[in-house]
Design a protein around this motif. Structure first.
Motif, PDB file in Angstrom:
ATOM      1  N   LEU A 212       0.827  -1.206   0.000  1.00 18.97           N
ATOM      2  CA  LEU A 212       0.000   0.000   0.000  1.00 18.97           C
ATOM      3  C   LEU A 212       0.863   1.258   0.000  1.00 18.97           C
ATOM      4  O   LEU A 212       0.566   2.233  -0.701  1.00 18.97           O
ATOM      5  CB  LEU A 212      -0.930  -0.003   1.212  1.00 18.97           C
ATOM      6  CG  LEU A 212      -2.068  -1.027   1.198  1.00 18.97           C
ATOM      7  CD1 LEU A 212      -2.805  -1.020   2.535  1.00 18.97           C
ATOM      8  CD2 LEU A 212      -3.045  -0.748   0.059  1.00 18.97           C
ATOM      9  N   LEU A 213       1.940   1.258   0.784  1.00 16.23           N
ATOM     10  CA  LEU A 213       2.830   2.417   0.810  1.00 16.23           C
ATOM     11  C   LEU A 213       3.525   2.602  -0.537  1.00 16.23           C
ATOM     12  O   LEU A 213       3.715   3.741  -0.998  1.00 16.23           O
ATOM     13  CB  LEU A 213       3.860   2.267   1.931  1.00 16.23           C
ATOM     14  CG  LEU A 213       3.321   2.353   3.364  1.00 16.23           C
ATOM     15  CD1 LEU A 213       4.439   2.106   4.372  1.00 16.23           C
ATOM     16  CD2 LEU A 213       2.672   3.708   3.635  1.00 16.23           C
ATOM     17  N   GLN A 214       3.894   1.512  -1.175  1.00 15.39           N
ATOM     18  CA  GLN A 214       4.483   1.610  -2.513  1.00 15.39           C
ATOM     19  C   GLN A 214       3.483   2.206  -3.503  1.00 15.39           C
ATOM     20  O   GLN A 214       3.851   3.007  -4.371  1.00 15.39           O
ATOM     21  CB  GLN A 214       4.935   0.226  -2.992  1.00 15.39           C
ATOM     22  CG  GLN A 214       6.137  -0.334  -2.253  1.00 15.39           C
ATOM     23  CD  GLN A 214       6.498  -1.733  -2.734  1.00 15.39           C
ATOM     24  OE1 GLN A 214       6.236  -2.097  -3.882  1.00 15.39           O
ATOM     25  NE2 GLN A 214       7.091  -2.530  -1.852  1.00 15.39           N
ATOM     26  N   ARG A 215       2.223   1.817  -3.354  1.00 10.10           N
ATOM     27  CA  ARG A 215       1.186   2.343  -4.244  1.00 10.10           C
ATOM     28  C   ARG A 215       1.002   3.846  -4.017  1.00 10.10           C
ATOM     29  O   ARG A 215       0.810   4.608  -4.967  1.00 10.10           O
ATOM     30  CB  ARG A 215      -0.131   1.609  -3.973  1.00 10.10           C
ATOM     31  CG  ARG A 215      -1.223   1.930  -4.970  1.00 10.10           C
ATOM     32  CD  ARG A 215      -0.935   1.306  -6.310  1.00 10.10           C
ATOM     33  NE  ARG A 215      -2.057   1.467  -7.230  1.00 10.10           N
ATOM     34  CZ  ARG A 215      -1.984   2.127  -8.378  1.00 10.10           C
ATOM     35  NH1 ARG A 215      -0.848   2.686  -8.745  1.00 10.10           N
ATOM     36  NH2 ARG A 215      -3.034   2.215  -9.159  1.00 10.10           N
ATOM     37  N   ILE A 216       1.059   4.270  -2.766  1.00 10.93           N
ATOM     38  CA  ILE A 216       0.949   5.696  -2.462  1.00 10.93           C
ATOM     39  C   ILE A 216       2.094   6.471  -3.108  1.00 10.93           C
ATOM     40  O   ILE A 216       1.886   7.531  -3.716  1.00 10.93           O
ATOM     41  CB  ILE A 216       0.928   5.916  -0.934  1.00 10.93           C
ATOM     42  CG1 ILE A 216      -0.402   5.438  -0.350  1.00 10.93           C
ATOM     43  CG2 ILE A 216       1.158   7.389  -0.584  1.00 10.93           C
ATOM     44  CD1 ILE A 216      -0.469   5.498   1.164  1.00 10.93           C
ATOM     45  N   ALA A 217       3.301   5.949  -2.991  1.00 16.23           N
ATOM     46  CA  ALA A 217       4.454   6.616  -3.589  1.00 16.23           C
ATOM     47  C   ALA A 217       4.295   6.732  -5.102  1.00 16.23           C
ATOM     48  O   ALA A 217       4.602   7.776  -5.697  1.00 16.23           O
ATOM     49  CB  ALA A 217       5.734   5.862  -3.234  1.00 16.23           C
ATOM     50  N   GLN A 218       3.797   5.671  -5.735  1.00 18.89           N
ATOM     51  CA  GLN A 218       3.602   5.689  -7.181  1.00 18.89           C
ATOM     52  C   GLN A 218       2.547   6.719  -7.583  1.00 18.89           C
ATOM     53  O   GLN A 218       2.711   7.456  -8.562  1.00 18.89           O
ATOM     54  CB  GLN A 218       3.183   4.300  -7.668  1.00 18.89           C
ATOM     55  CG  GLN A 218       2.924   4.214  -9.176  1.00 18.89           C
ATOM     56  CD  GLN A 218       4.154   4.565  -9.992  1.00 18.89           C
ATOM     57  OE1 GLN A 218       5.233   4.032  -9.750  1.00 18.89           O
ATOM     58  NE2 GLN A 218       4.013   5.470 -10.951  1.00 18.89           N
ATOM     59  N   LEU A 219       1.469   6.809  -6.827  1.00 18.39           N
ATOM     60  CA  LEU A 219       0.412   7.776  -7.127  1.00 18.39           C
ATOM     61  C   LEU A 219       0.910   9.212  -6.930  1.00 18.39           C
ATOM     62  O   LEU A 219       0.546  10.114  -7.698  1.00 18.39           O
ATOM     63  CB  LEU A 219      -0.809   7.513  -6.246  1.00 18.39           C
ATOM     64  CG  LEU A 219      -1.586   6.227  -6.560  1.00 18.39           C
ATOM     65  CD1 LEU A 219      -2.610   5.932  -5.471  1.00 18.39           C
ATOM     66  CD2 LEU A 219      -2.278   6.341  -7.919  1.00 18.39           C
ATOM     67  N   CYS A 220       1.720   9.433  -5.910  1.00 18.97           N
ATOM     68  CA  CYS A 220       2.293  10.767  -5.702  1.00 18.97           C
ATOM     69  C   CYS A 220       3.143  11.182  -6.898  1.00 18.97           C
ATOM     70  O   CYS A 220       3.115  12.347  -7.326  1.00 18.97           O
ATOM     71  CB  CYS A 220       3.145  10.786  -4.430  1.00 18.97           C
ATOM     72  SG  CYS A 220       2.207  10.769  -2.885  1.00 18.97           S
ATOM     73  N   ARG A 221       3.890  10.235  -7.447  1.00 22.05           N
ATOM     74  CA  ARG A 221       4.714  10.540  -8.620  1.00 22.05           C
ATOM     75  C   ARG A 221       3.842  10.751  -9.853  1.00 22.05           C
ATOM     76  O   ARG A 221       4.028  11.706 -10.607  1.00 22.05           O
ATOM     77  CB  ARG A 221       5.714   9.406  -8.872  1.00 22.05           C
ATOM     78  CG  ARG A 221       6.723   9.195  -7.762  1.00 22.05           C
ATOM     79  CD  ARG A 221       7.917   8.370  -8.224  1.00 22.05           C
ATOM     80  NE  ARG A 221       7.536   7.046  -8.711  1.00 22.05           N
ATOM     81  CZ  ARG A 221       7.503   5.959  -7.950  1.00 22.05           C
ATOM     82  NH1 ARG A 221       7.803   6.052  -6.655  1.00 22.05           N
ATOM     83  NH2 ARG A 221       7.166   4.789  -8.446  1.00 22.05           N
ATOM     84  N   SER A 222       2.878   9.865 -10.060  1.00 21.37           N
ATOM     85  CA  SER A 222       2.072   9.897 -11.282  1.00 21.37           C
ATOM     86  C   SER A 222       1.232  11.166 -11.399  1.00 21.37           C
ATOM     87  O   SER A 222       1.048  11.692 -12.504  1.00 21.37           O
ATOM     88  CB  SER A 222       1.151   8.670 -11.338  1.00 21.37           C
ATOM     89  OG  SER A 222       1.904   7.475 -11.357  1.00 21.37           O
ATOM     90  N   PHE A 223       0.714  11.655 -10.267  1.00 23.39           N
ATOM     91  CA  PHE A 223      -0.137  12.844 -10.304  1.00 23.39           C
ATOM     92  C   PHE A 223       0.648  14.124  -9.997  1.00 23.39           C
ATOM     93  O   PHE A 223       0.050  15.183  -9.832  1.00 23.39           O
ATOM     94  CB  PHE A 223      -1.306  12.694  -9.328  1.00 23.39           C
ATOM     95  CG  PHE A 223      -2.363  11.733  -9.801  1.00 23.39           C
ATOM     96  CD1 PHE A 223      -3.201  12.064 -10.859  1.00 23.39           C
ATOM     97  CD2 PHE A 223      -2.510  10.490  -9.210  1.00 23.39           C
ATOM     98  CE1 PHE A 223      -4.175  11.181 -11.306  1.00 23.39           C
ATOM     99  CE2 PHE A 223      -3.476   9.595  -9.649  1.00 23.39           C
ATOM    100  CZ  PHE A 223      -4.310   9.940 -10.707  1.00 23.39           C
ATOM    101  N   PHE A 224       1.960  14.029  -9.930  1.00 20.40           N
ATOM    102  CA  PHE A 224       2.804  15.200  -9.676  1.00 20.40           C
ATOM    103  C   PHE A 224       2.257  16.020  -8.501  1.00 20.40           C
ATOM    104  O   PHE A 224       2.029  17.234  -8.608  1.00 20.40           O
ATOM    105  CB  PHE A 224       2.895  16.084 -10.927  1.00 20.40           C
ATOM    106  CG  PHE A 224       3.729  15.502 -12.031  1.00 20.40           C
ATOM    107  CD1 PHE A 224       5.114  15.566 -11.976  1.00 20.40           C
ATOM    108  CD2 PHE A 224       3.132  14.884 -13.115  1.00 20.40           C
ATOM    109  CE1 PHE A 224       5.896  15.033 -13.001  1.00 20.40           C
ATOM    110  CE2 PHE A 224       3.897  14.343 -14.141  1.00 20.40           C
ATOM    111  CZ  PHE A 224       5.285  14.420 -14.079  1.00 20.40           C
ATOM    112  N   ILE A 225       2.021  15.341  -7.388  1.00 19.60           N
ATOM    113  CA  ILE A 225       1.489  16.034  -6.213  1.00 19.60           C
ATOM    114  C   ILE A 225       2.476  17.119  -5.781  1.00 19.60           C
ATOM    115  O   ILE A 225       3.651  16.851  -5.527  1.00 19.60           O
ATOM    116  CB  ILE A 225       1.211  15.046  -5.073  1.00 19.60           C
ATOM    117  CG1 ILE A 225       0.033  14.136  -5.466  1.00 19.60           C
ATOM    118  CG2 ILE A 225       0.910  15.779  -3.771  1.00 19.60           C
ATOM    119  CD1 ILE A 225      -0.350  13.114  -4.420  1.00 19.60           C
TER     120      ILE A 225
END
Length: 480
Positions: A212-225
């Protein structure tokens, strides 16, 4: 939902060479002057007019609630906006979406791939810390609302650029400080920002925390948070399972270093020890600086300005000019805490209106403090003492939020009960008089005590209903 929640990208050069040419930065609103920030943060609800002050008490008390909606910009708001603006934009300088190392970072499937991608993070952190009730969250929410939460890109400089940019994402650390609770809060916040119902579903799967934490990191990168805001971080002190606290703190550092995500830590003074054990956590927590929301001193010009502005919201029949004596009394009963200030003024006006009194006075402020703010006496007395050891225990003395809500509603409920009793008693008395003049078709059982409307009125206005009812024989505590 904010009108700025979703916006199509409009690109504006900034005039700064390290910003221009980056669509993630050019799509942000222009960098604001202090005057613009103050004007945009200011939220002044309608002030009461003479016509509104002449309305019945039942209506005027509704107006008093407008006082809680006021946002008065102060120096600390300008400082906070300046740091947040720099944090956001500088964090994007290392994530130019067309640069090779950024593309490699986005497509990396592991931490090792990211480290070999050539990507170098430009992310930093900022920390907001201070006592409860000093307006940290309110101030940060006002600053975040200066930006659209999401920006939709389609084309930049003649080349396709299909991208959803999440400018900021705010989550609240769960009360138990659990890793799973943090993950759930993140996915829910992302769904809300994107107006979808997609990522929260990940919590219904059997994925372990690491995935789940890996998924969060990927989403942060993908959406340019642009900035991840983590509120109520002191709740991590409640983490009980294994090394969950250290795992999450280390995850934040990794998110900043390897994904380039700027972080905003928000919490009470109780969160400070979280960063003292690990050097890199402490260094990262300082980042672009610590914004401290300390209580105001009695002679602080900004405190006086705040009190003066809020004092203008007066729904009593004869508004009292703010004198030095009243200012001193207000400070003594709130100790420079902005939340306590709003609560005191709100409760005092309700008391005056309900009791049919003309205005707020020093005596009324003291009475409201004594009778209706008892839950806050210990933390306020700790501040009044000036003793660092007592002030250090301030957060432990603070009642729970639901207790404070009950405190704020107690007076309203009590008045409603008294009003209802008077109303019902008068209706009963009127009904009995009407029936006494009607011929009775059936024999009636006599009652030992009739209800007199004057007595009912006295009882309704009594401060101790049970005692008054017992004295009139309406309540019999004797066993049957």
């Amino acid at each position: 939902m904010s009108e700025k929640k979703h916006q199509p990208a409009v690109y504006r050069p900034t005039g700064l060479p390290h910003y221009d040419g980056n669509p993630l930065i050019e799509a942000l609103p222009p960098i604001l002057s202090d005057d613009d920030v103050a004007r945009m943060i200011l939220h002044s609800p309608l002030k009461p007019t003479e016509a509104e002050r002449s309305l019945p008490a039942k209506l005027r008390v509704h107006g008093v609630n407008r006082l809680t909606d006021a946002v008065i910009p102060l120096e600390i708001h300008l400082h906070l906006e300046d740091i947040f603006s720099q944090l956001l934009r500088h964090g994007y300088t290392g994530r130019h979406p067309f640069h090779r190392d950024t593309v490699a970072m986005l497509h990396a499937s592991s931490t090792e791939d990211i480290r070999h991608s050539g990507f170098k993070s430009s992310a930093s952190t900022m920390t907001l810390v201070g006592l409860s009730g000093m307006g940290k969250t309110t101030a940060l929410n006002a600053i975040a609302r200066l930006y659209p939460q999401t920006i939709r890109h389609a084309e930049y400089a003649g080349r396709p650029f299909i991208q959803t940019q999440v400018v900021w994402l705010k989550i609240e650390c769960p009360h138990d400080g659990s890793l799973r609770g943090f993950c759930a809060a993140f996915f829910a916040a992302l769904d809300e920002a994107l107006s979808v119902n997609q990522y929260s579903k990940l919590m219904t799967t059997r994925l372990n925390i690491s995935i789940l934490l890996q998924r969060i990191a990927q989403l942060c990168r993908s959406f340019f948070i642009g900035a991840l805001i983590i509120d109520e971080l002191q709740h991590l002190n409640s983490a009980r399972v294994g090394n969950g606290k250290e795992t999450l703190l280390n995850f934040f550092v990794t998110l900043s270093n390897e994904a380039g995500i700027p972080l905003v830590y928000v919490g009470t003074n109780a969160m400070v020890p979280l960063f003292s054990g690990v050097l890199r956590n402490a260094r990262r927590a300082v980042g672009m600086g610590v914004v401290s929301f300390d209580r105001f001193s009695a002679d602080d010009d900004y405190w006086r300005y705040l009190v003066q502005r809020l004092w203008e919201y007066d729904w009593t029949g004869s508004p009292e000019p703010l004198t030095t004596a009243l200012e001193d009394k207000v400070y003594d009963l709130t100790q420079g805490n902005t939340d306590f200030l709003v609560k005191l003024l709100t409760l005092a006006q309700r008391y005056v209106i309900y009791e049919g009194l003309p205005k707020v006075s020093e005596a009324i402020l003291q009475r409201v403090y004594n009778e209706q703010m008892r839950l806050l006496h210990k933390p306020i007395e700790a501040l009044r003492s000036g003793d660092p050891l007592q002030i250090a225990d301030f957060e432990d003395m603070m009642p729970a939020k639901d207790q404070i809500a009950q405190m704020m509603n107690f007076d309203t409920a009590r008045r409603a009960r008294r009003a209802d009793l008077a109303l019902i008693s008068n209706i009963n008395a009127t009904s009995k008089r009407e029936k006494a003049n009607e011929p009775s078709a059936n024999p009636m059982v006599p009652v030992s005590k009739s209800i007199d409307s004057n007595i009912a009125k006295e009882i309704a206005e009594s401060s101790d209903l049970d005692a008054a009812l017992s004295a009139e024989g309406w309540i019999d505590d004797k066993p049957w």
